[in-house]
Scaffold this motif. Sequence first.
Motif, PDB file in Angstrom:
ATOM      1  N   GLY A   1      -1.070  10.706  11.579  1.00  0.00           N
ATOM      2  CA  GLY A   1      -1.363  10.031  10.317  1.00  0.00           C
ATOM      3  C   GLY A   1      -0.518   8.784  10.126  1.00  0.00           C
ATOM      4  N   LEU A   2       0.731   8.846  10.576  1.00  0.00           N
ATOM      5  CA  LEU A   2       1.596   7.663  10.472  1.00  0.00           C
ATOM      6  C   LEU A   2       1.077   6.522  11.344  1.00  0.00           C
ATOM      7  CD1 LEU A   2       5.115   9.346  10.455  1.00  0.00           C
ATOM      8  CD2 LEU A   2       3.927   8.276   8.522  1.00  0.00           C
ATOM      9  N   ALA A   3       0.613   6.835  12.549  1.00  0.00           N
ATOM     10  CA  ALA A   3       0.023   5.799  13.409  1.00  0.00           C
ATOM     11  C   ALA A   3      -1.218   5.217  12.733  1.00  0.00           C
ATOM     12  CB  ALA A   3      -0.326   6.382  14.774  1.00  0.00           C
ATOM     13  N   GLY A   4      -2.009   6.073  12.082  1.00  0.00           N
ATOM     14  CA  GLY A   4      -3.187   5.609  11.353  1.00  0.00           C
ATOM     15  C   GLY A   4      -2.824   4.701  10.193  1.00  0.00           C
ATOM     16  N   LYS A   5      -1.745   5.032   9.492  1.00  0.00           N
ATOM     17  CA  LYS A   5      -1.299   4.191   8.376  1.00  0.00           C
ATOM     18  C   LYS A   5      -0.880   2.807   8.865  1.00  0.00           C
ATOM     19  CE  LYS A   5       0.147   7.720   5.104  1.00  0.00           C
ATOM     20  NZ  LYS A   5       1.235   8.262   4.272  1.00  0.00           N
ATOM     21  N   ALA A   6      -0.216   2.749   9.999  1.00  0.00           N
ATOM     22  CA  ALA A   6       0.168   1.456  10.567  1.00  0.00           C
ATOM     23  C   ALA A   6      -1.083   0.633  10.889  1.00  0.00           C
ATOM     24  CB  ALA A   6       1.021   1.660  11.823  1.00  0.00           C
ATOM     25  N   PHE A   7      -2.124   1.297  11.379  1.00  0.00           N
ATOM     26  CA  PHE A   7      -3.393   0.629  11.694  1.00  0.00           C
ATOM     27  C   PHE A   7      -4.029   0.069  10.420  1.00  0.00           C
ATOM     28  CE2 PHE A   7      -7.958   1.316  13.319  1.00  0.00           C
ATOM     29  CZ  PHE A   7      -8.002   0.094  13.951  1.00  0.00           C
ATOM     30  N   VAL A   8      -4.014   0.864   9.346  1.00  0.00           N
ATOM     31  CA  VAL A   8      -4.568   0.398   8.070  1.00  0.00           C
ATOM     32  C   VAL A   8      -3.833  -0.855   7.597  1.00  0.00           C
ATOM     33  CG1 VAL A   8      -4.855   0.963   5.611  1.00  0.00           C
ATOM     34  CG2 VAL A   8      -5.465   2.642   7.362  1.00  0.00           C
ATOM     35  N   MET A   9      -2.518  -0.876   7.746  1.00  0.00           N
ATOM     36  CA  MET A   9      -1.751  -2.049   7.321  1.00  0.00           C
ATOM     37  C   MET A   9      -2.193  -3.290   8.084  1.00  0.00           C
ATOM     38  SD  MET A   9       2.330  -2.820   7.474  1.00  0.00           S
ATOM     39  CE  MET A   9       2.771  -1.682   6.186  1.00  0.00           C
ATOM     40  N   ARG A  10      -2.362  -3.175   9.386  1.00  0.00           N
ATOM     41  CA  ARG A  10      -2.791  -4.324  10.179  1.00  0.00           C
ATOM     42  C   ARG A  10      -4.217  -4.745   9.812  1.00  0.00           C
ATOM     43  NH1 ARG A  10       1.596  -6.065  10.731  1.00  0.00           N
ATOM     44  NH2 ARG A  10       2.877  -5.655  12.550  1.00  0.00           N
ATOM     45  N   MET A  11      -5.094  -3.770   9.544  1.00  0.00           N
ATOM     46  CA  MET A  11      -6.450  -4.135   9.139  1.00  0.00           C
ATOM     47  C   MET A  11      -6.413  -4.911   7.824  1.00  0.00           C
ATOM     48  SD  MET A  11      -8.977  -1.008  10.189  1.00  0.00           S
ATOM     49  CE  MET A  11      -8.005   0.388   9.654  1.00  0.00           C
ATOM     50  N   MET A  12      -5.581  -4.484   6.904  1.00  0.00           N
ATOM     51  CA  MET A  12      -5.433  -5.192   5.638  1.00  0.00           C
ATOM     52  C   MET A  12      -4.961  -6.619   5.887  1.00  0.00           C
ATOM     53  SD  MET A  12      -2.901  -6.352   3.366  1.00  0.00           S
ATOM     54  CE  MET A  12      -1.464  -5.416   3.848  1.00  0.00           C
ATOM     55  N   HIS A  13      -4.018  -6.785   6.816  1.00  0.00           N
ATOM     56  CA  HIS A  13      -3.532  -8.135   7.139  1.00  0.00           C
ATOM     57  C   HIS A  13      -4.657  -9.025   7.657  1.00  0.00           C
ATOM     58  CE1 HIS A  13       0.774  -6.419   7.748  1.00  0.00           C
ATOM     59  NE2 HIS A  13       0.579  -6.785   6.489  1.00  0.00           N
ATOM     60  N   MET A  14      -5.670  -8.421   8.270  1.00  0.00           N
ATOM     61  CA  MET A  14      -6.800  -9.189   8.807  1.00  0.00           C
ATOM     62  C   MET A  14      -7.904  -9.399   7.778  1.00  0.00           C
ATOM     63  SD  MET A  14      -7.233  -7.866  12.713  1.00  0.00           S
ATOM     64  CE  MET A  14      -7.927  -6.324  12.200  1.00  0.00           C
ATOM     65  N   GLY A  15      -7.708  -8.869   6.586  1.00  0.00           N
ATOM     66  CA  GLY A  15      -8.714  -9.050   5.548  1.00  0.00           C
ATOM     67  C   GLY A  15      -9.761  -7.953   5.499  1.00  0.00           C
ATOM     68  N   ILE A  16      -9.583  -6.887   6.270  1.00  0.00           N
ATOM     69  CA  ILE A  16     -10.506  -5.751   6.224  1.00  0.00           C
ATOM     70  C   ILE A  16     -10.161  -4.916   5.000  1.00  0.00           C
ATOM     71  CG2 ILE A  16     -11.209  -3.616   7.394  1.00  0.00           C
ATOM     72  CD1 ILE A  16     -10.635  -5.019  10.058  1.00  0.00           C
ATOM     73  N   ASP A  17     -11.171  -4.469   4.296  1.00  0.00           N
ATOM     74  CA  ASP A  17     -11.009  -3.586   3.144  1.00  0.00           C
ATOM     75  C   ASP A  17     -10.722  -2.182   3.690  1.00  0.00           C
ATOM     76  OD1 ASP A  17     -10.978  -2.894   0.481  1.00  0.00           O
ATOM     77  OD2 ASP A  17     -13.144  -3.042   0.198  1.00  0.00           O
ATOM     78  N   ALA A  18      -9.432  -1.845   3.881  1.00  0.00           N
ATOM     79  CA  ALA A  18      -9.042  -0.617   4.573  1.00  0.00           C
ATOM     80  C   ALA A  18      -8.128   0.236   3.703  1.00  0.00           C
ATOM     81  CB  ALA A  18      -8.339  -0.964   5.885  1.00  0.00           C
ATOM     82  N   TYR A  19      -8.276   1.563   3.860  1.00  0.00           N
ATOM     83  CA  TYR A  19      -7.559   2.515   3.018  1.00  0.00           C
ATOM     84  C   TYR A  19      -7.077   3.717   3.821  1.00  0.00           C
ATOM     85  CZ  TYR A  19     -10.082  -0.098  -0.544  1.00  0.00           C
ATOM     86  OH  TYR A  19     -10.590  -1.103  -1.322  1.00  0.00           O
ATOM     87  N   VAL A  20      -5.995   4.313   3.335  1.00  0.00           N
ATOM     88  CA  VAL A  20      -5.503   5.581   3.858  1.00  0.00           C
ATOM     89  C   VAL A  20      -6.047   6.674   2.945  1.00  0.00           C
ATOM     90  CG1 VAL A  20      -3.453   6.992   4.289  1.00  0.00           C
ATOM     91  CG2 VAL A  20      -3.405   4.530   4.774  1.00  0.00           C
ATOM     92  N   VAL A  21      -6.753   7.638   3.506  1.00  0.00           N
ATOM     93  CA  VAL A  21      -7.311   8.740   2.719  1.00  0.00           C
ATOM     94  C   VAL A  21      -6.165   9.505   2.057  1.00  0.00           C
ATOM     95  CG1 VAL A  21      -8.597  10.922   2.829  1.00  0.00           C
ATOM     96  CG2 VAL A  21      -9.350   8.939   4.184  1.00  0.00           C
ATOM     97  N   GLY A  22      -6.328   9.778   0.764  1.00  0.00           N
ATOM     98  CA  GLY A  22      -5.347  10.567   0.037  1.00  0.00           C
ATOM     99  C   GLY A  22      -4.353   9.757  -0.762  1.00  0.00           C
ATOM    100  N   GLU A  23      -4.283   8.452  -0.532  1.00  0.00           N
ATOM    101  CA  GLU A  23      -3.383   7.607  -1.320  1.00  0.00           C
ATOM    102  C   GLU A  23      -4.013   7.351  -2.689  1.00  0.00           C
ATOM    103  OE1 GLU A  23      -0.316   6.561  -0.395  1.00  0.00           O
ATOM    104  OE2 GLU A  23      -0.499   7.575   1.534  1.00  0.00           O
ATOM    105  N   THR A  24      -3.193   7.091  -3.675  1.00  0.00           N
ATOM    106  CA  THR A  24      -3.714   6.915  -5.035  1.00  0.00           C
ATOM    107  C   THR A  24      -4.580   5.667  -5.189  1.00  0.00           C
ATOM    108  OG1 THR A  24      -1.671   5.791  -5.674  1.00  0.00           O
ATOM    109  CG2 THR A  24      -1.818   8.153  -6.135  1.00  0.00           C
ATOM    110  N   VAL A  25      -4.431   4.688  -4.314  1.00  0.00           N
ATOM    111  CA  VAL A  25      -5.200   3.443  -4.431  1.00  0.00           C
ATOM    112  C   VAL A  25      -6.411   3.420  -3.490  1.00  0.00           C
ATOM    113  CG1 VAL A  25      -3.252   2.082  -5.250  1.00  0.00           C
ATOM    114  CG2 VAL A  25      -3.679   2.279  -2.798  1.00  0.00           C
ATOM    115  N   THR A  26      -6.786   4.566  -2.950  1.00  0.00           N
ATOM    116  CA  THR A  26      -7.910   4.625  -2.019  1.00  0.00           C
ATOM    117  C   THR A  26      -9.237   4.549  -2.776  1.00  0.00           C
ATOM    118  OG1 THR A  26      -6.620   5.922  -0.470  1.00  0.00           O
ATOM    119  CG2 THR A  26      -9.001   6.005  -0.199  1.00  0.00           C
ATOM    120  N   ALA A  27     -10.120   3.694  -2.311  1.00  0.00           N
ATOM    121  CA  ALA A  27     -11.452   3.522  -2.906  1.00  0.00           C
ATOM    122  C   ALA A  27     -12.343   4.712  -2.554  1.00  0.00           C
ATOM    123  CB  ALA A  27     -12.069   2.224  -2.390  1.00  0.00           C
ATOM    124  N   ASN A  28     -13.560   4.675  -3.053  1.00  0.00           N
ATOM    125  CA  ASN A  28     -14.532   5.718  -2.711  1.00  0.00           C
ATOM    126  C   ASN A  28     -15.312   5.324  -1.466  1.00  0.00           C
ATOM    127  OD1 ASN A  28     -15.842   3.630  -4.159  1.00  0.00           O
ATOM    128  ND2 ASN A  28     -17.547   4.998  -4.624  1.00  0.00           N
TER     129      ASN A  28
END
Length: 185
Positions: free
Chosen positions: A48-75
Amino acid sequence: MKTTDYLSLIIKELEQTATLISDSEADQLVEALLNAKKVFVTGAGRSGLAGKAFVMRMMHMGIDAYVVGETVTANLEQGDLLIVCSGSGETRTLIPIAEKAKELGGTVVTVTINPQSTISTIADRIIQLPGITKDGSAGSYQTIQPMGSLFEQTMLLFFDAVILRFMEIKQLDSNTMYGKHANLE
């Protein structure tokens, strides 16, 4: 043996794993990212930590990306992508998440050691990485490292390689991405 000798052995293991990853499967993940409206990533523990790092990089690229279970995760909606990170593919908490994503019309990709796992049977695409599961129940790759370390390290580096391929396709560079880096630090 010295600590740095162990580090050298770990790096050699990682060099070997890179040759065992399917280019076709990797390209399928890049294509799925290019086509997704939103991207969700889930995993437990170090996966899950490796996945979170991936989400961060996707966000840096402008991808609308989320970690499941976080309070700011979209539907998750139809046309969205869920990436499930599980070495065994049997992580009990992740199976219902994959099932729910399919029910909602999402595309499910799993990154796993075990292409015959429960999560793999749910997934639309399977990215198989070398390694052994933490309990040794899946994977035949030999490693000096404990539990699922090799899989988790390989996944982190694999995700970084996916980011580089995506950057190449979208003609992004680090300077462009830095504009989306956190600035309240």
